[in-house]
Design a protein around this motif. Structure first.
Motif, PDB file in Angstrom:
ATOM      1  N   ALA A 127       0.691  -1.372   0.005  1.00  0.00           N
ATOM      2  CA  ALA A 127      -0.083  -0.066   0.040  1.00  0.00           C
ATOM      3  C   ALA A 127       1.014   1.367  -0.241  1.00  0.00           C
ATOM      4  N   GLU A 128       1.711   1.260   0.838  1.00  0.00           N
ATOM      5  CA  GLU A 128       2.839   2.301   1.087  1.00  0.00           C
ATOM      6  C   GLU A 128       3.429   2.668  -0.381  1.00  0.00           C
ATOM      7  N   VAL A 129       3.717   1.692  -1.113  1.00  0.00           N
ATOM      8  CA  VAL A 129       4.526   1.809  -2.443  1.00  0.00           C
ATOM      9  C   VAL A 129       3.512   2.205  -3.452  1.00  0.00           C
ATOM     10  N   GLY A 186      28.350  13.963  10.469  1.00  0.00           N
ATOM     11  CA  GLY A 186      29.457  13.021   9.908  1.00  0.00           C
ATOM     12  C   GLY A 186      28.582  12.383   8.741  1.00  0.00           C
ATOM     13  N   GLN A 187      27.510  12.341   8.649  1.00  0.00           N
ATOM     14  CA  GLN A 187      26.609  11.653   7.522  1.00  0.00           C
ATOM     15  C   GLN A 187      27.018  12.508   6.363  1.00  0.00           C
ATOM     16  N   ALA A 188      26.973  13.839   6.470  1.00  0.00           N
ATOM     17  CA  ALA A 188      27.139  14.738   5.267  1.00  0.00           C
ATOM     18  C   ALA A 188      28.100  14.247   4.532  1.00  0.00           C
ATOM     19  N   THR A 190      14.292   7.303   3.665  1.00  0.00           N
ATOM     20  CA  THR A 190      13.952   8.226   4.280  1.00  0.00           C
ATOM     21  C   THR A 190      14.722   8.472   5.476  1.00  0.00           C
ATOM     22  N   GLY A 191      15.189   9.378   5.890  1.00  0.00           N
ATOM     23  CA  GLY A 191      16.023   9.658   6.966  1.00  0.00           C
ATOM     24  C   GLY A 191      16.831  11.227   6.910  1.00  0.00           C
ATOM     25  N   CYS A 192      17.720  11.473   7.816  1.00  0.00           N
ATOM     26  CA  CYS A 192      18.277  12.768   7.682  1.00  0.00           C
ATOM     27  C   CYS A 192      18.875  13.057   6.401  1.00  0.00           C
ATOM     28  N   LEU A 193      19.641  12.100   5.796  1.00  0.00           N
ATOM     29  CA  LEU A 193      20.298  12.465   4.627  1.00  0.00           C
ATOM     30  C   LEU A 193      19.250  12.951   3.447  1.00  0.00           C
ATOM     31  N   LEU A 241      10.662   5.308  -0.028  1.00  0.00           N
ATOM     32  CA  LEU A 241      10.388   5.179   1.442  1.00  0.00           C
ATOM     33  C   LEU A 241      11.286   5.038   2.234  1.00  0.00           C
ATOM     34  N   PHE A 242      10.964   4.583   3.635  1.00  0.00           N
ATOM     35  CA  PHE A 242      11.757   4.438   4.811  1.00  0.00           C
ATOM     36  C   PHE A 242      12.536   3.098   4.387  1.00  0.00           C
ATOM     37  N   GLU A 243      11.814   2.086   3.876  1.00  0.00           N
ATOM     38  CA  GLU A 243      12.433   0.729   4.053  1.00  0.00           C
ATOM     39  C   GLU A 243      12.620  -0.002   2.833  1.00  0.00           C
ATOM     40  N   ALA A 284      21.256   4.389   3.273  1.00  0.00           N
ATOM     41  CA  ALA A 284      20.173   4.622   4.180  1.00  0.00           C
ATOM     42  C   ALA A 284      21.048   4.849   5.714  1.00  0.00           C
ATOM     43  N   GLY A 285      20.038   5.243   6.462  1.00  0.00           N
ATOM     44  CA  GLY A 285      20.597   5.418   7.888  1.00  0.00           C
ATOM     45  C   GLY A 285      20.778   3.851   8.691  1.00  0.00           C
ATOM     46  N   ASP A 286      20.951   3.838   9.733  1.00  0.00           N
ATOM     47  CA  ASP A 286      21.305   2.620  10.259  1.00  0.00           C
ATOM     48  C   ASP A 286      19.908   2.113  10.852  1.00  0.00           C
ATOM     49  N   GLY A 287      18.822   2.756  11.026  1.00  0.00           N
ATOM     50  CA  GLY A 287      17.309   2.285  11.330  1.00  0.00           C
ATOM     51  C   GLY A 287      16.926   1.682   9.963  1.00  0.00           C
ATOM     52  N   GLY A 288      16.817   2.491   8.555  1.00  0.00           N
ATOM     53  CA  GLY A 288      16.535   2.110   7.667  1.00  0.00           C
ATOM     54  C   GLY A 288      17.192   0.903   6.931  1.00  0.00           C
ATOM     55  N   THR A 289      18.259   0.581   7.571  1.00  0.00           N
ATOM     56  CA  THR A 289      19.201  -0.682   7.139  1.00  0.00           C
ATOM     57  C   THR A 289      18.860  -1.668   7.893  1.00  0.00           C
ATOM     58  N   ASP A 343      26.019   4.909   9.458  1.00  0.00           N
ATOM     59  CA  ASP A 343      25.585   4.342  10.907  1.00  0.00           C
ATOM     60  C   ASP A 343      25.739   5.662  11.856  1.00  0.00           C
ATOM     61  N   ASN A 344      24.710   6.227  12.164  1.00  0.00           N
ATOM     62  CA  ASN A 344      24.886   7.188  13.247  1.00  0.00           C
ATOM     63  C   ASN A 344      24.276   6.574  14.724  1.00  0.00           C
ATOM     64  N   GLU A 345      23.889   5.248  14.817  1.00  0.00           N
ATOM     65  CA  GLU A 345      23.582   4.744  15.757  1.00  0.00           C
ATOM     66  C   GLU A 345      22.328   5.000  16.504  1.00  0.00           C
ATOM     67  N   ALA A 346      21.508   5.506  15.820  1.00  0.00           N
ATOM     68  CA  ALA A 346      20.181   5.703  16.153  1.00  0.00           C
ATOM     69  C   ALA A 346      19.206   6.326  15.114  1.00  0.00           C
ATOM     70  N   TYR A 347      17.801   6.514  15.176  1.00  0.00           N
ATOM     71  CA  TYR A 347      16.776   7.126  14.454  1.00  0.00           C
ATOM     72  C   TYR A 347      17.239   8.776  14.487  1.00  0.00           C
ATOM     73  N   MET A 348      17.958   9.462  13.834  1.00  0.00           N
ATOM     74  CA  MET A 348      18.147  10.817  14.094  1.00  0.00           C
ATOM     75  C   MET A 348      17.102  11.642  13.729  1.00  0.00           C
ATOM     76  N   ASN A 349      16.635  11.422  12.378  1.00  0.00           N
ATOM     77  CA  ASN A 349      15.443  12.126  11.696  1.00  0.00           C
ATOM     78  C   ASN A 349      14.412  12.266  12.436  1.00  0.00           C
ATOM     79  N   THR A 350      13.961  11.416  13.387  1.00  0.00           N
ATOM     80  CA  THR A 350      12.615  11.470  14.097  1.00  0.00           C
ATOM     81  C   THR A 350      13.176  11.875  15.711  1.00  0.00           C
ATOM     82  N   GLY A 351      14.227  12.020  15.804  1.00  0.00           N
ATOM     83  CA  GLY A 351      14.769  12.555  17.216  1.00  0.00           C
ATOM     84  C   GLY A 351      15.142  11.778  18.119  1.00  0.00           C
TER      85      GLY A 351
HETATM   86  C1  LIG Z   1       6.834   3.148   7.736  1.00  0.00           C
HETATM   87  C2  LIG Z   1       7.786   4.280   8.156  1.00  0.00           C
HETATM   88  N1  LIG Z   1       7.860   4.204   9.611  1.00  0.00           N
HETATM   89  C3  LIG Z   1       8.488   5.385  10.238  1.00  0.00           C
HETATM   90  C4  LIG Z   1       8.799   6.328   9.491  1.00  0.00           C
HETATM   91  C5  LIG Z   1       9.320   7.652  10.344  1.00  0.00           C
HETATM   92  N2  LIG Z   1      10.967   7.734  10.118  1.00  0.00           N
HETATM   93  C6  LIG Z   1      11.376   8.618   9.055  1.00  0.00           C
HETATM   94  S1  LIG Z   1      13.202   8.742   9.138  1.00  0.00           S
HETATM   95  C7  LIG Z   1      13.157   7.668  10.344  1.00  0.00           C
HETATM   96  C8  LIG Z   1      14.301   7.481  11.373  1.00  0.00           C
HETATM   97  C9  LIG Z   1      15.527   7.421  10.386  1.00  0.00           C
HETATM   98  O1  LIG Z   1      16.459   6.813  11.017  1.00  0.00           O
HETATM   99  P1  LIG Z   1      17.797   6.183  10.380  1.00  0.00           P
HETATM  100  O2  LIG Z   1      17.439   5.165   9.200  1.00  0.00           O
HETATM  101  O3  LIG Z   1      18.830   5.659  11.266  1.00  0.00           O
HETATM  102  O4  LIG Z   1      18.445   7.413   9.567  1.00  0.00           O
HETATM  103  P2  LIG Z   1      19.080   8.862  10.235  1.00  0.00           P
HETATM  104  O5  LIG Z   1      17.913   9.856   9.963  1.00  0.00           O
HETATM  105  O6  LIG Z   1      19.573   8.728  11.603  1.00  0.00           O
HETATM  106  O7  LIG Z   1      20.073   9.093   9.360  1.00  0.00           O
HETATM  107  C10 LIG Z   1      11.734   7.483  10.947  1.00  0.00           C
HETATM  108  C11 LIG Z   1      11.690   6.422  12.052  1.00  0.00           C
HETATM  109  C12 LIG Z   1       8.945   6.558   8.179  1.00  0.00           C
HETATM  110  N3  LIG Z   1       8.853   7.503   7.321  1.00  0.00           N
HETATM  111  N4  LIG Z   1       8.145   5.267   7.560  1.00  0.00           N
END
Ligand SMILES: Cc1ncc(C[n+]2csc(CCOP(=O)(O)OP(=O)(O)O)c2C)c(N)n1
Ligand code: SF4
Lengths: 394, 289
Positions: free
Chosen positions: A87-89, B17-19, B39-42, B62-64, B92-97, B121-129
Motif C-alpha cells: 500500500a505504501e508503495v 558526519g553523515q553529510a 527516508t532519513g536525515c540524508l 520510502l523508509f524501508e 540509508a541510515g542505520d534504522g533504515g538498514t 551508521d549514526n547509531e540511532a533514528y536521528m531524523n525522528t529525534g
Molecule cells: C514506515 C515508516 N515508519 C516510520 C517512519 C518515520 N521515520 C522517518 S526517518 C526515521 C528514522 C531514520 O533513522 P535512520 O534510518 O537511522 O536514519 P538517520 O535519520 O538517523 O540518518 C523514521 C523512524 C517512516 N518514514 N516510515
C-alpha cells in the motif's frame, strides 16, 4: 486469435504482448498463475525482460517503481494482503507519476483469512491515485491491460493503472478469449518514452522532500489529471475499438437501460450474472436493467448520473464494505446525485458476495424484490441467520 | 560552490558526519552513478524542494525500500543495456538498514544485484529525534532507551550487520568511518570495482544525537575506531581480508566526549562491560597493531 484459455494465462499472454522490460511480483493466490506464466515466458526467451523474484510484495512494488523511474515499462500483479503490504508503495508510485501497470486479482482481506473473491482489496486503495478498471470477463481484463499501458504512459496522464479482475471467477475461469496479435498491439501501444527519468546525462532528483509550500499543489495536479482522465479514457477506448474491433464505453456501460425502471449498479464479474437475470426478468415483462461501472477511479460521476437519470429505483451492489459507513460504490453514486434535480427516487444499497459467497441469479432477484419505495442502506444479501445466532448466544 | 556531486547548500547540522561521508562516497563514485535513498536525515537535509543538493540522478521512495527500489533501477538499466557503465548506490541510515529495511536489503543481497549498499551508521533514528535502533550501542541514552533509576540506557549490543551481510555470501563487505576519508575512498573504489552486491557500513558521528561538540566530529569518530568499539574491517568473498590495526585506547576516552554516555562516567561496572565489548572486537578481528 481466439483461444479457450484460463484467465490468468490470458493475462500473461497479453502482458507479454505489451512488452514490459521489468516484471516483479510475489506469489499470492489467486494472482499466482499470472506471474508463473510470465516467468516461463521470460525463461523461454519469448519476452526480453528482467524478471525480478523478490522477497515480498513491498519489494515487488518497489522494484517496479525503481524500474519505471529508469524509463522502462514495468509490470506487477498481486491480490489482497499482498496489495495491502504494497500500500505504501502504491501511493508512492502514483505520487511520483510513474506509469506502472498492475493486475489486482481481487480477493477478500483477512481476518478471518479467506482466499476467495470480493473487491475489498482494491476498493480499499481507491484513493491512492491509480486509475482503476474493473473487468467483467476475461476478454475485458485482457483488453484493459493494453489500454492501461496506453493511458498510463500518455504524456498528459503519467498515472499508474490497476486492472482489477475478480479472483478465481476470472483468474481461474476458462473462457474463449480473443488474444490479439503482436503487430496490432505494437501499433496501438508504441514503446514507452519517459518524460522524465533517472539519467546520468541529465541528472534529476526524483521524490524530494516537499514542504507545505508545495505539497498541496502536487496533490492538486494528481487530482486534476484524474479529472482529465475522465475525458481521455473514452477517447482511448474508442481508438481501441477501431484497432481491435471490440468496443467499450470505457467509463460505464448500460444493459437494457433505455426503459428500465429498476436498475442495478455493479462492477466486475457479477455483471454477467446480473445480465443473465435481467434477461430472465425481461422475458416476464419486468423493466429492469444494469449499469456497469468499468472505471471506478477516476469516478465517472457525470456518466453515472446521465445513465441513471430516468431510472426510478436504483440498487447498488457492493462486493466490499466500508465498515461503519455506506458501502463504497453506493457512497459514490449517492454523492454523484447530490444537488441534482433529476435523480432516482430510491437509491438502495446491498452488500453481497463477500469472501467468495456465491452470487446467484436468486441473489440478484432478491435485490430486485427488495428494491421498493423503501430505501435500504447496505443490506447484506444471502446472510445465514443461523450462523449469526450461534455467535450471539455463546 | 564546491565541485562536489553532493553540493553545499544542504541543511544538515553543523558537523554532521553523515553529510561528510555521503559526499566522500558520491564523489568517489563519480558522475556515472545513480543513488537511491531511504527516508532519513540524508534525504531530508539534501532534497528540500525546489532545491536539491544532488548533481547526479537521485531518487527517494520510502523508509524501508531503497534496496528494492535500487534493485528495480538496476533491473531497468540492465534491460536498457546500460548497467555496465553506471554505478547504482543504495543508501540509508542505520534504522533504515538494520531494522525496517533489513528484509529488502536481504532480498537485494541474496538476489545478487550489482549494487553498492551504504549504511550511514549514526547509531540511532536521528531524523525522528534520536530513538534507539538495532545499531544503537550498549548503554546508550536515547529517547526510547532512556536512562533512569532502573536503566543505564540501551540494553542490547549492536546488531552484527556486517556479519549478517557476509552471511549472504556476497563478494565485499566493509566498515569505515567518516573520520578516515581516504579509507572511505579506497573502500568505495574497491567495492565499485567488484560486480555484485556490496555492503558498506560507515560510522558517522552525529553531534545532535551523540551530543558532542560540532567541531569534534572527526575526533569522536577516530576514538571509536581507536578504542576498538568500531572495528574497521573488510571481508572479501566471506573471508576477513583486512583490518585497520590500532593501539587500543581505553573506552572512557570515547565515552567521555559524548552526552549520550555521560551517565556512565561514574559507573565503573558499566564501563567494564563496554570495555569488554571493545576487547572482544580487538580479539575477534585481531585489531591490535
Ligand atoms: C514506515 C515508516 N515508519 C516510520 C517512519 C518515520 N521515520 C522517518 S526517518 C526515521 C528514522 C531514520 O533513522 P535512520 O534510518 O537511522 O536514519 P538517520 O535519520 O538517523 O540518518 C523514521 C523512524 C517512516 N518514514 N516510515
Ligand atoms: S541529526 Fe545527526 S545525522 Fe541528522 S543532520 Fe544532524 S548531525 Fe546529521
Amino acid at each position: 486469435m481466439k483461444e479457450f484459455i484460463e484467465g490468468s494465462h490470458a493475462i500473461a499472454e497479453i502482458v507479454k504482448l505489451c512488452r514490459p522490460g521489468v516484471i516483479s511480483a510475489y506469489p499470492i493466490t489467486p494472482q499466482t498463475h499470472i506471474v508463473e506464466d510470465l516467468a516461463q515466458i521470460v525463461a523461454d526467451g519469448k519476452l526480453k525482460a528482467e524478471f525480478v523474484n523478490v522477497e515480498s510484495e513491498h519489494s515487488a512494488a518497489s522494484v517496479v517503481l525503481g524500474a519505471s523511474a529508469t524509463g522502462v515499462r514495468s509490470y506487477t500483479a498481486t491480490s489482497s494482503q499482498g496489495l495491502f503490504l504494497m500500500a505504501e508503495v502504491v501511493f508512492n508510485i502514483a505520487g511520483m507519476r510513474l506509469p506502472v501497470v498492475m493486475t489486482c486479482a481481487n480477493r477478500a482481506i483477512s481476518a478471518p483469512i479467506n482466499i476467495w473473491n470480493d473487491q475489498q482489496d482494491s476498493i480499499s486503495l481507491r484513493d491512492a491515485g491509480w486509475i482503476q478498471f474493473y473487468a467483467e470477463d476475461v476478454q475485458e481484463a485482457v483488453d484493459f491491460h493494453v489500454l492501461a499501458y496506453r493511458i498510463a504512459e500518455d504524456a498528459g496522464m503519467m498515472l499508474p493503472v490497476m486492472v482489477c479482475m475478480d479472483g478465481f471467477i476470472l483468474t481461474h475461469g476458462i473462457e474463449t478469449v480473443d488474444i490479439p496479435d503482436q503487430a496490432t498491439v505494437d501499433k496501438f501501444l508504441p514503446s514507452y518514452k519517459a518524460l522524465y527519468k533517472l539519467d546520468v546525462d541529465n541528472p534529476m532528483t526524483l521524490g524530494p522532500l516537499v514542504d507545505p509550500d508545495s505539497y498541496l499543489e502536487t496533490r492538486y495536479a494528481l487530482h486534476k489529471t484524474h479529472e482529465k482522465a475522465l475525458e481521455f479514457i473514452p477517447k482511448v477506448f474508442a481508438d481501441f475499438g477501431k484497432a481491435f474491433g471490440r468496443n467499450y464505453n470505457g467509463l460505464v456501460e448500460g444493459y437494457q437501460l433505455e426503459d428500465a425502471e429498476r436498475v442495478i449498479v455493479a462492477m466486475g464479474s457479477v455483471c454477467g450474472t446480473i445480465k443473465d437475470t435481467i434477461d430472465q426478468l425481461r422475458s416476464k415483462g419486468k423493466k429492469v436493467g444494469l449499469l456497469k461501472i468499468t472505471t471506478f477511479r477516476p469516478f465517472p460521476a457525470q456518466a453515472v448520473c446521465e445513465a441513471l437519470k430516468n431510472a426510478k429505483k436504483v440498487a447498488i451492489v457492493d462486493k466490499s464494505v466500508s465498515l461503519g459507513s455506506f458501502a463504497p460504490i453506493a457512497a459514490e453514486v449517492k454523492a454523484a446525485f447530490c444537488g441534482k434535480k433529476k435523480a432516482p427516487k430510491v437509491i438502495s444499497s446491498f452488500v453481497l458476495g463477500l469472501g467468495g459467497r456465491d452470487i446467484t441469479r436468486e441473489s440478484i432477484k432478491e435485490i430486485f424484490r427488495l428494491l421498493t419505495a423503501k430505501e435500504l442502506n447496505g443490506d447484506f444479501i444471502d446472510l445465514k441467520p443461523e450462523l449469526l445466532k450461534e455467535s450471539y448466544e455463546q | 560552490m564546491s565541485n562536489s556531486l553532493l553540493a553545499c547548500g544542504h541543511t544538515a547540522c553543523a558537523g554532521c558526519g553523515q553529510a561528510l561521508a555521503a559526499r566522500m562516497v558520491i564523489d568517489t563514485a563519480g558522475k556515472n552513478t545513480m543513488v537511491v535513498n531511504n527516508t532519513g536525515c540524508l534525504e531530508v537535509f539534501s532534497t528540500k524542494f525546489p532545491e536539491s543538493a544532488w548533481e547526479i540522478p537521485w531518487m527517494h521512495s520510502l523508509f524501508e525500500n531503497c534496496a528494492a527500489v535500487a534493485s528495480g533501477v538496476e533491473a531497468g538499466l540492465k534491460y536498457l543495456g546500460k548497467k555496465d557503465n553506471i554505478n547504482v548506490i543504495a543508501q540509508a541510515g542505520d534504522g533504515g538498514t538494520a531494522d525496517i529495511g533489513l528484509q529488502a536489503l536481504s532480498g537485494m543481497l541474496e538476489r545478487g544485484h550489482d549494487i553498492l549498499y551504504v549504511c550511514y551508521d549514526n547509531e540511532a533514528y536521528m531524523n525522528t529525534g534520536v530513538q534507539r535502533s538495532g545499531l544503537t550501542p550498549f548503554d546508550t541514552n536515547t529517547t526510547t532507551s532512556p536512562i533512569g533509576a532502573g536503566s543505564t540506557g540501551n540494553i542490547r549490543p549492536k546488531k552484527p550487520m556486517p556479519e549478517i551481510a557476509v552471511a549472504h555470501g556476497i563478494p565485499y563487505v566493509a566498515t569505515a568511518s567518516a573520520s578516515l576519508p581516504q579509507d572511505i575512498q579506497r573502500k568505495v573504489k574497491k567495492a565499485l570495482s567488484i560486480k555484485g552486491p556490496k555492503y558498506m557500513q560507515i560510522h558517522v558521528p552525529c553531534p545532535l544525537g551523540w551530543r558532542h561538540e560540532s567541531s569534534m566530529t572527526l575526533e569522536v569518530g577516530k576514538l571509536a575506531v581507536e578504542t576498538g568499539l568500531y572495528p574497521l574491517i573488510e571481508y572479501e568473498n566471506g573471508v576477513l581480508a583486512q583490518v585497520r590495526k590500532i593501539q587500543p585506547k581505553p573506552v572512557e576516552e570515547y565515552l567521555k566526549v559524548q552526552g549520550r554516555f555521560k551517565h556512565l562516567l561514574n559507573n565503573p561496572e558499566e564501563i567494564r562491560k563496554i570495555q569488554a565489548i571493545a576487547d572482544n572486537n580487538i580479539a575477534k578481528y585481531g585489531l591490535k597493531a
